[in-house]
Design an enzyme around this catalytic site. Structure first.
Site, mmCIF file in Angstrom:
data_model
loop_
_atom_site.group_PDB
_atom_site.id
_atom_site.type_symbol
_atom_site.label_atom_id
_atom_site.label_comp_id
_atom_site.label_asym_id
_atom_site.label_seq_id
_atom_site.Cartn_x
_atom_site.Cartn_y
_atom_site.Cartn_z
ATOM 1 N N ASP A 8 0.858 -1.177 0.000
ATOM 2 C CA ASP A 8 0.000 0.000 0.000
ATOM 3 C C ASP A 8 0.899 1.233 0.000
ATOM 4 O O ASP A 8 2.124 1.130 -0.113
ATOM 5 C CB ASP A 8 -0.995 -0.024 1.170
ATOM 6 C CG ASP A 8 -0.379 0.286 2.524
ATOM 7 O OD1 ASP A 8 0.866 0.419 2.633
ATOM 8 O OD2 ASP A 8 -1.143 0.410 3.496
ATOM 9 N N CYS A 65 2.995 -3.052 4.134
ATOM 10 C CA CYS A 65 2.209 -1.862 4.459
ATOM 11 C C CYS A 65 2.946 -1.143 5.584
ATOM 12 O O CYS A 65 4.081 -1.484 5.897
ATOM 13 C CB CYS A 65 0.749 -2.195 4.795
ATOM 14 S SG CYS A 65 0.443 -3.061 6.344
ATOM 15 N N THR A 67 2.683 -1.161 8.874
ATOM 16 C CA THR A 67 3.101 -2.049 9.956
ATOM 17 C C THR A 67 3.234 -3.497 9.522
ATOM 18 O O THR A 67 3.838 -4.297 10.235
ATOM 19 C CB THR A 67 2.083 -2.020 11.119
ATOM 20 O OG1 THR A 67 0.827 -2.513 10.627
ATOM 21 C CG2 THR A 67 1.932 -0.627 11.695
ATOM 22 N N ILE A 69 0.729 -5.374 9.493
ATOM 23 C CA ILE A 69 -0.385 -6.051 10.160
ATOM 24 C C ILE A 69 -1.607 -6.136 9.256
ATOM 25 O O ILE A 69 -2.135 -7.225 9.008
ATOM 26 C CB ILE A 69 -0.735 -5.352 11.496
ATOM 27 C CG1 ILE A 69 0.441 -5.438 12.466
ATOM 28 C CG2 ILE A 69 -1.995 -5.978 12.102
ATOM 29 C CD1 ILE A 69 0.307 -4.552 13.693
ATOM 30 N N HIS A 98 8.288 -24.202 9.594
ATOM 31 C CA HIS A 98 7.197 -24.811 10.359
ATOM 32 C C HIS A 98 5.824 -24.616 9.733
ATOM 33 O O HIS A 98 4.961 -25.484 9.879
ATOM 34 C CB HIS A 98 7.157 -24.238 11.777
ATOM 35 C CG HIS A 98 8.334 -24.611 12.603
ATOM 36 N ND1 HIS A 98 8.395 -24.367 13.956
ATOM 37 C CD2 HIS A 98 9.516 -25.214 12.286
ATOM 38 C CE1 HIS A 98 9.555 -24.799 14.437
ATOM 39 N NE2 HIS A 98 10.254 -25.312 13.430
ATOM 40 N N HIS A 134 4.523 -30.683 11.480
ATOM 41 C CA HIS A 134 4.231 -29.426 10.803
ATOM 42 C C HIS A 134 3.212 -29.635 9.683
ATOM 43 O O HIS A 134 2.314 -28.820 9.496
ATOM 44 C CB HIS A 134 5.511 -28.784 10.278
ATOM 45 C CG HIS A 134 6.492 -28.496 11.358
ATOM 46 N ND1 HIS A 134 6.194 -27.711 12.460
ATOM 47 C CD2 HIS A 134 7.768 -28.905 11.524
ATOM 48 C CE1 HIS A 134 7.247 -27.643 13.248
ATOM 49 N NE2 HIS A 134 8.209 -28.365 12.714
#
Length: 146
Positions: A8, A65, A67, A69, A98, A134
């Protein structure tokens, strides 16, 4: 190896730096945008990157972006995507080993560019462990998508 990238407005400059680095190293980068610092909605770009990974046009994806998140949350809403938000190389290594993560998320406002470059290298060079425990956990994640 082909790597899809999307961002972004909050991570435009990091995408450019990481894209340049990858291309100089011989990787093919599929740029899914955005291509400026003008405000956009990150879910649109997370989806564009995820579609390239799911269609096998790209081997892996990287989304960015401010952060990391928001764009990672958006990417993880797409069936078949396992996106790991990483702030260090240990996280990058473990999410590949993993979780067999197929998209890496990074934050421009939270992690320095040199650290991000190290994270990218670790992510793309680390294979999935193929460990039975896994594989079983990834299957359970896939079941959650149904």
């Amino acid at each position: 190896m082909k790597i899809a990238m999307a961002n972004d407005h909050g991570a435009y400059s990091y995408k450019l730096e990481i894209k340049k680095m990858l291309e100089q190293e011989g990787y093919t980068v599929i740029d899914c945008g955005t291509n400026s610092e003008e405000s956009v909605d990150y879910p649109d770009y997370a989806k564009a990157c995820a579609e390239k990974v799911l269609s096998k046009e790209a081997d892996l994806g990287i989304v960015l972006c401010g952060t990391g998140i928001g764009i990672s949350i958006a990417a993880n809403k797409i069936k078949g995507i396992r996106c790991g938000l990483c702030t260090n190389t240990t996280m990058a290594r473990l999410t590949r080993e993993h979780n067999d993560a197929n998209i890496l998320a990074l934050g421009q406002r939270t992690t320095g560019i040199e650290t991000c470059k190290d994270i990218v290298h670790t992510f793309i060079k680390t294979p999935f462990s193929n460990g039975e425990r896994h594989k079983q956990r990834i299957e359970k994640i896939s079941e959650l998508e149904k």
